[in-house]
Every structure is written in C-alpha cells, then in structure tokens.
Write a protein that holds these residues in place. Sequence first.
Motif, PDB file in Angstrom:
ATOM      1  N   GLU A 270       0.833  -1.203   0.000  1.00 12.85           N
ATOM      2  CA  GLU A 270       0.000   0.000   0.000  1.00 12.85           C
ATOM      3  C   GLU A 270       0.871   1.257   0.000  1.00 12.85           C
ATOM      4  O   GLU A 270       0.606   2.226  -0.713  1.00 12.85           O
ATOM      5  CB  GLU A 270      -0.944  -0.039   1.210  1.00 12.85           C
ATOM      6  N   GLU A 271       1.929   1.209   0.778  1.00 13.35           N
ATOM      7  CA  GLU A 271       2.834   2.370   0.877  1.00 13.35           C
ATOM      8  C   GLU A 271       3.511   2.637  -0.475  1.00 13.35           C
ATOM      9  O   GLU A 271       3.635   3.780  -0.916  1.00 13.35           O
ATOM     10  CB  GLU A 271       3.888   2.054   1.950  1.00 13.35           C
ATOM     11  N   LEU A 272       3.956   1.579  -1.131  1.00 11.61           N
ATOM     12  CA  LEU A 272       4.610   1.721  -2.438  1.00 11.61           C
ATOM     13  C   LEU A 272       3.652   2.348  -3.443  1.00 11.61           C
ATOM     14  O   LEU A 272       4.003   3.278  -4.168  1.00 11.61           O
ATOM     15  CB  LEU A 272       5.054   0.350  -2.967  1.00 11.61           C
ATOM     16  N   ASN A 273       2.440   1.829  -3.480  1.00 11.97           N
ATOM     17  CA  ASN A 273       1.482   2.315  -4.470  1.00 11.97           C
ATOM     18  C   ASN A 273       1.011   3.732  -4.139  1.00 11.97           C
ATOM     19  O   ASN A 273       0.754   4.527  -5.037  1.00 11.97           O
ATOM     20  CB  ASN A 273       0.306   1.346  -4.589  1.00 11.97           C
ATOM     21  N   ARG A 274       0.932   4.015  -2.825  1.00 11.59           N
ATOM     22  CA  ARG A 274       0.530   5.372  -2.435  1.00 11.59           C
ATOM     23  C   ARG A 274       1.585   6.397  -2.882  1.00 11.59           C
ATOM     24  O   ARG A 274       1.278   7.541  -3.161  1.00 11.59           O
ATOM     25  CB  ARG A 274       0.331   5.437  -0.914  1.00 11.59           C
ATOM     26  N   SER A 275       2.835   5.957  -2.947  1.00 16.64           N
ATOM     27  CA  SER A 275       3.917   6.887  -3.317  1.00 16.64           C
ATOM     28  C   SER A 275       3.725   7.424  -4.739  1.00 16.64           C
ATOM     29  O   SER A 275       4.235   8.476  -5.079  1.00 16.64           O
ATOM     30  CB  SER A 275       5.273   6.182  -3.223  1.00 16.64           C
ATOM     31  N   GLY A 276       3.011   6.687  -5.585  1.00  9.18           N
ATOM     32  CA  GLY A 276       2.827   7.111  -6.975  1.00  9.18           C
ATOM     33  C   GLY A 276       4.065   6.876  -7.826  1.00  9.18           C
ATOM     34  O   GLY A 276       4.045   7.092  -9.031  1.00  9.18           O
ATOM     35  N   ARG A 277       5.143   6.413  -7.210  1.00 11.39           N
ATOM     36  CA  ARG A 277       6.396   6.268  -7.975  1.00 11.39           C
ATOM     37  C   ARG A 277       6.477   4.922  -8.690  1.00 11.39           C
ATOM     38  O   ARG A 277       7.275   4.732  -9.601  1.00 11.39           O
ATOM     39  CB  ARG A 277       7.594   6.454  -7.036  1.00 11.39           C
ATOM     40  N   MET A 278       5.714   3.971  -8.233  1.00 13.98           N
ATOM     41  CA  MET A 278       5.648   2.671  -8.894  1.00 13.98           C
ATOM     42  C   MET A 278       4.331   2.009  -8.507  1.00 13.98           C
ATOM     43  O   MET A 278       3.640   2.474  -7.594  1.00 13.98           O
ATOM     44  CB  MET A 278       6.828   1.780  -8.488  1.00 13.98           C
ATOM     45  N   PHE A 279       4.007   0.941  -9.191  1.00  9.42           N
ATOM     46  CA  PHE A 279       2.754   0.255  -8.875  1.00  9.42           C
ATOM     47  C   PHE A 279       2.970  -1.243  -8.993  1.00  9.42           C
ATOM     48  O   PHE A 279       3.457  -1.728 -10.016  1.00  9.42           O
ATOM     49  CB  PHE A 279       1.657   0.706  -9.851  1.00  9.42           C
ATOM     50  N   ILE A 280       2.684  -1.962  -7.925  1.00 10.35           N
ATOM     51  CA  ILE A 280       2.715  -3.426  -7.983  1.00 10.35           C
ATOM     52  C   ILE A 280       1.419  -3.968  -7.381  1.00 10.35           C
ATOM     53  O   ILE A 280       0.674  -3.230  -6.736  1.00 10.35           O
ATOM     54  CB  ILE A 280       3.927  -4.073  -7.252  1.00 10.35           C
TER      55      ILE A 280
END
Length: 477
Positions: free
Chosen positions: A422-432
């Motif tokens: 969730e944190e990664l996707n929230r960053s907007g910098r990448m999506f998995i």
Amino acid sequence: MTNQEFRQYAHELVDWMADYLQEVERYPVRPSVVPGDILGRLPLHPPAAGEPFAAIFVDFRNTIVPGMTHWQHPSFFGYFPANNSTPSILAEMLTATMGAQCMSWATSPAATELEERMMQWLGEMTGLPPQFTGVIQDTASTSTLCAILTAREHRTSYRVNAEGFPPGGRFAVYASTETHSSVERAVKIAGLGAASLRKLPVDERFAMVPEELESAITRDIAQGFDPLCAVATIGTTGSTAIDPLRRIGEICRRHGIWLHVDAAYAGTALLLPEQRWMIDGIELADSFVFNPHKWMFTNFDCSAYFVKDAGLLVRTFEILPEYLKTPERDGVHNYRDWGIQLGRRFRALKLWFVIRSFGVDGLREKIRNHLAFAQSFARNVAQEPDFELLAPVPLAAVCFRYHPVGTDDAATLDTMNSAILEELNRSGRMFITHTRLNGRFALRFVASQTSVTQQHVDAAWDLIRTMARLKATTGPA
Ligand SMILES: Cc1ncc(COP(=O)(O)O)c(C=O)c1O
C-alpha cells in the motif's frame, strides 16, 4: 463539428498524445483519489445543448487524466500489463475513423482477410502447429468461454444448443487451483454449474499435477460424471506457472476430453524459440488463447483464439437470420460465427501495424529484455537476506516478500507485506499488486511494460527495499 474543426482538434489531440507518452512518468502511477471523487465532479445530468470541444477537452485533462491509473507508465509493475505502443495507437485512430463493423466478409472484406492473415502470422510467430486456425476475440475470458461452449456442443452432438441440457447430464471440467477465475465464470455461463469445476492441486512450482487430473477423471467416471474439458494454463495469473501440457494432453486424449490452453499473458513469450518448451505437446490441444493486448504491445482489446477444428467452433455459434445472408458465404470467413458477439471491431489493423513496425525480431528483443529484467530483479531479491522469492520465475513476473530475519509469524509477515504494498502504491512512484501463494501474501512484480528499462526496475527495487525497512521500523500504518 465541421471537418475543419475536426482537423484542428485532431492535431491538438495528437500533440497531447505524443506529450502524454513522452511525459507519462511525470504522473503518479496510481492517482491519489478516493471512491466518488470523480463522480462528484461530473454533472448529474447530460447537457441539453452541445458543448464546444475545447471545453470537453479541458475537462478530460483536468478531471479524467488525474483520476487515471497510468498503465503505460514504465513503473507500472502490477497485474499483467495492458501494453500499447505507438503503431497500435495509430491503427486504432484509423479503426475509429473508418468505424467499420466487421461481422462478416461482406461488411468488411479487407478487415476480414487481414484478420485471417494476422492469425496465420501469429500462429507462425508463436510456433503453433499449422492446423490451428485463429480468430480475434475481445478477451481471453471470451475465448475460454467459446472453448467450453464448443466442447459442450461437440460432446452433446449440438443437443444442448438445440434442446437445452438433457435430464441428469452431469459434466466435469478440470483446471488447477491456480487457474484464472475466467474459467470458473465460463463454466457457470455455459450452464455446467460451478460445482462441476474440479480445481486440482498444484505441485511446488504451482503447476497442475497430471496424476491428480487422471485420478479426478477416474473418480468422476466412476460416479457417473461426463468429463468434458480440461484447461491447462501456460503462465498462471498468480506466479506464471507452466502446466505440463504434454502429459495433460495425453490424459485428455485417452479420455476424449477437450483440452483448452490458456496462455493469456505467456503466449507472447512464445515468439522466442527458446520459450517454446512451454507448449511442448500443443498438438494435443483443441484450443489455445493468448492476448496480444497484454504483453505484445497491442492495445486492449485483442485476444488471439486458435482452434484445431474451426468447423466445430462455427457449428456452435452459427446463426443465419435473413438479413445476414450474403452471396459470399462459401470460401470466406464470416467471423460473426466464430464467437459470441455479432458486431465486431476492426482489431486486426493494430496487429498489422504492430507486427510490421516492430518486426518479429524487434518484438523478440523487447520480450527478451523483459525476461532479463525479471531475472535481475529476482537475483536482487534472492541476494537480500531480508527478502525471499516465493515462486520460480519462468517469465517476467517475480513473486516475493519481505521477510526480515527473526520475524516468522505468518500473520505478521502478511500484514507487513500488505502495508508495504500500500505504501509503495501510495507513493505514486511505482505500482505493484499481490497474490497469495501457499497461503502467504506475496508481492508480485511484473517487468513487461512497453517502455520499462533496467533503470526503472533498479529504481523500483531500491524503493521497495527502502519502504520495507521503513515499515519494519515504524510498523503498520
Ligand atoms: C492466465 C489468464 N487467463 C485469462 C485472463 C483473463 O484475460 P482477459 O482480461 O483478456 O479476459 C487473465 C488475466 O490476467 C490471465 O492472467
């Protein structure tokens, strides 16, 4: 809109399209919107009077674009990709401009014959045996439904189509627990009932176990079921596992069962001769599907469905009301009879543009790069003591998780990895995205996007490591 205005706006839109593709990395991959945000900005009622195009385009840029997930962003590593490419986009512009309805040869002769040739090209490019004939469907879900309906009709001598199910007819369909949900949906739509789907256990590589198939069939026959169809997957959705086609095919052949092969994502990798081991035994299959709209740079929708005996397919779907009768019935393909829908888009054009623009060698080079990116990512995961791979990596998807040394509680690891995602996707910098393998929450990284490079993959790995460490020290949000 006058033709002059159309010309002007079309030029403006093409400028926007080129800028978008060039600058797509400036957008967050996933937008920071919550449900209802966009709806709240859209008028409740349609306009009574026409509006100027300029105003519509402003709203597109200000309301729609910021609310989109950008699938063409090179740091989109989620699901399987829905790749486009510039030749494909250009073809779609022409398709929309001509607005042809390609239901029969007579309604679109060039589209029909281009489709026939493109399917021959794709068959050759993927190494399918020459007796397979192809047709473009909208999605793999539809292709699989066509396969199951054809199997049903073939088995019942076309009686279900004519009279409905016979009393007491109990069919069985076989697939693995890792099979895509579209198979269950197809079984339901085909009227077989979800309970007729046998979800067979998989091995440690998440592939179907042929012995399980054999014993399920034997059990079903003993209990009075009629084994109808098996679906083997080449490249499962969870972890891209490869079901052992030859052994599955031999079992199906022995029992007279229709074998459908779902290679929705992985089929594109068959362009590489070194990947053709995945379809060893394909000559035993009755039908095969792969989606150029996933990995082969052809924008959604475009699903290539191949059958060994096109006559069975056509007999299942053929219908001929008076208004569709044309003089050119024999010796031409009327693709309306090769699937469910009557009306069909001109999808072959984008395939033609893509294959000719890249060339087979160009396509191969990109796919080989993707496979190498995934291997490099997997190596990074394997070498990091606090991470672990959760599945083999035969294609370009890597399933893994953060597993800090000393933290072994299953629920804690699931929660931690879910929070990292969730944190990664929230960053907007990448999506998995994620999957579950052997009950474990797995992060799933797919390196198959049209414009992804090694730098994007490396940057993603750096971000994942940083986020994971941060989460481990701060705990779940
Ligand atoms: C293995 C497999 N089969 C079928 C599908 C469904 O594809 P479609 O969206 O074209 O129906 C998917 C989607 O990801 C898939 O991974």
